[in-house]
Design a protein around this motif. Structure first.
Motif, PDB file in Angstrom:
ATOM      1  N   PHE A 176     -11.906  -3.791   7.244  1.00  0.00           N
ATOM      2  CA  PHE A 176     -11.816  -2.352   6.998  1.00  0.00           C
ATOM      3  C   PHE A 176     -12.814  -1.593   7.868  1.00  0.00           C
ATOM      4  N   LYS A 207     -11.594  -2.058  -1.332  1.00  0.00           N
ATOM      5  CA  LYS A 207     -11.817  -3.298  -0.574  1.00  0.00           C
ATOM      6  C   LYS A 207     -12.970  -4.098  -1.184  1.00  0.00           C
ATOM      7  N   THR A 250      -3.806  -0.218  -3.433  1.00  0.00           N
ATOM      8  CA  THR A 250      -4.661   0.511  -2.497  1.00  0.00           C
ATOM      9  C   THR A 250      -3.891   1.617  -1.796  1.00  0.00           C
TER      10      THR A 250
END
Length: 330
Positions: A42, A313, A322
């Motif tokens: 991420f 995350k 998500t």
């Protein structure tokens, strides 16, 4: 669509935000962030965006990076906003955040006498704020309910924002849409909790935000109505209902969340996207404060998306869930 202002003095600001808008995340970038299997991936994806300049130490610096992005966004608004009421309007949320924290701390711990913040002590606000704080104090002494403090203060903030935004049809409409969406979400939550005690009609009245097009009486009457009747009332325009077709999907998501016993995350996302859609009507404006306000709010929404994605995350939330955290409008 509301009539936008035509103040040419904002021309330079509009040119500036138009350039900055190209750096806002598009759907493809969001998809990559959503699909990132972990925090490290991420952060790597985030580092390939305009946020790279805020990242210094990897994943542990994401919250700080987003804080810096927020500060930069606020500084941009302060730099280019030519109208004092505009700055006052967007300072109110931060002022009220501090107000609620200090007030609840004082009430919960029998602390020193509470002092109203200087920003709310001016003659325009002081008497109203003082009266509401006194009302909250008396109520808290009886019920010891910190959540009720938040509800009353949120309603007061909406009231003062509407007062501050009076020169702007654009912002009055935006605040009205926000009020309608929040009031509908409150209604869905109250209906979902029926039978759990308390006084649902009183709770609806206490949480009801002013400024919207949907009247409080309709919300109170709907508390005991079946879900189909609620959707008909608020998701149909007059003469067949009291609301507007724009609320149909929003209410559908809320009723589905109650029926399936799932979270209201998707309903919340739909609401945020409706607000973003309203802001997007300024995309072709060349003058006025509206494009500046729109960029400020779009960037604020983007940071909120990123904070929620990063938290997801860290918690190992699955990709499907998500995805629902990202509010985005082309």
């Amino acid at each position: 669509m509301v009539r936008l202002s035509e103040n040419p003095e904002y021309g330079f600001a509009v040119g500036r935000v138009r350039a900055l808008e190209t750096a806002l995340l598009d759907r493809a970038r969001y998809e990559r962030l959503v699909r990132a299997p972990g925090v490290r991936e991420f952060v790597a994806a985030l580092a390939e965006t305009a946020y790279s300049r805020f990242l210094e130490g990897g994943s542990t610096d994401v919250p700080q990076a987003l804080d810096k992005a927020t500060a930069e966004n606020v500084a941009l608004l302060v730099q280019y906003a030519l109208d004092p009421w505009l700055l006052e309007l967007f300072r109110l949320p931060a002022v009220f955040h501090g107000l609620k924290t200090a007030l609840k701390n004082s009430l919960s711990h029998n602390g020193p006498e509470f002092t109203i913040p200087d920003e709310l002590a001016n003659p325009k606000f002081a008497s109203r704020v003082g009266a509401v704080v006194a009302e909250v104090t008396v109520s808290f002494e009886k019920e010891r309910d910190s959540a009720a403090v938040d509800v009353v203060m949120d309603r007061l903030m909406q009231e003062l924002q509407l007062q501050t935004a009076e020169p702007s049809e654009f912002m009055i409409e935006y605040l009205g849409l926000h009020a309608d969406l929040e009031n509908l979400r409150t209604l869905v939550r109250i209906k979902a909790q029926l039978g759990g005690g308390g006084d649902p009609r009183r709770d609806m009245g206490a949480a009801y935000l002013p400024g919207g097009r949907l009247a409080l009486t309709g919300f109170v009457e709907s508390i005991t109505e079946p879900w189909d009747a609620v959707v008909d009332r608020f998701a149909k325009a007059p003469p067949h209902g009291a609301g507007s077709e724009i609320f149909f999907e929003y209410l559908e998501q809320g009723t589905a969340a109650v029926a399936d016993k799932r979270s209201f995350t998707r309903m919340e996302r739909y609401g945020r996207e409706m607000e973003l859609g309203y802001l997007r009507q300024t995309r072709y404006a060349t003058f006025g404060y509206e494009p500046l306000v729109t960029y400020f709010l779009l960037q604020r929404n983007e940071v909120r998306n990123l904070r929620q994605l990063h938290a997801a995350k860290l918690a190992g939330v699955v990709e499907e869930t998500t995805q629902e955290l990202v509010a985005y409008v082309e």
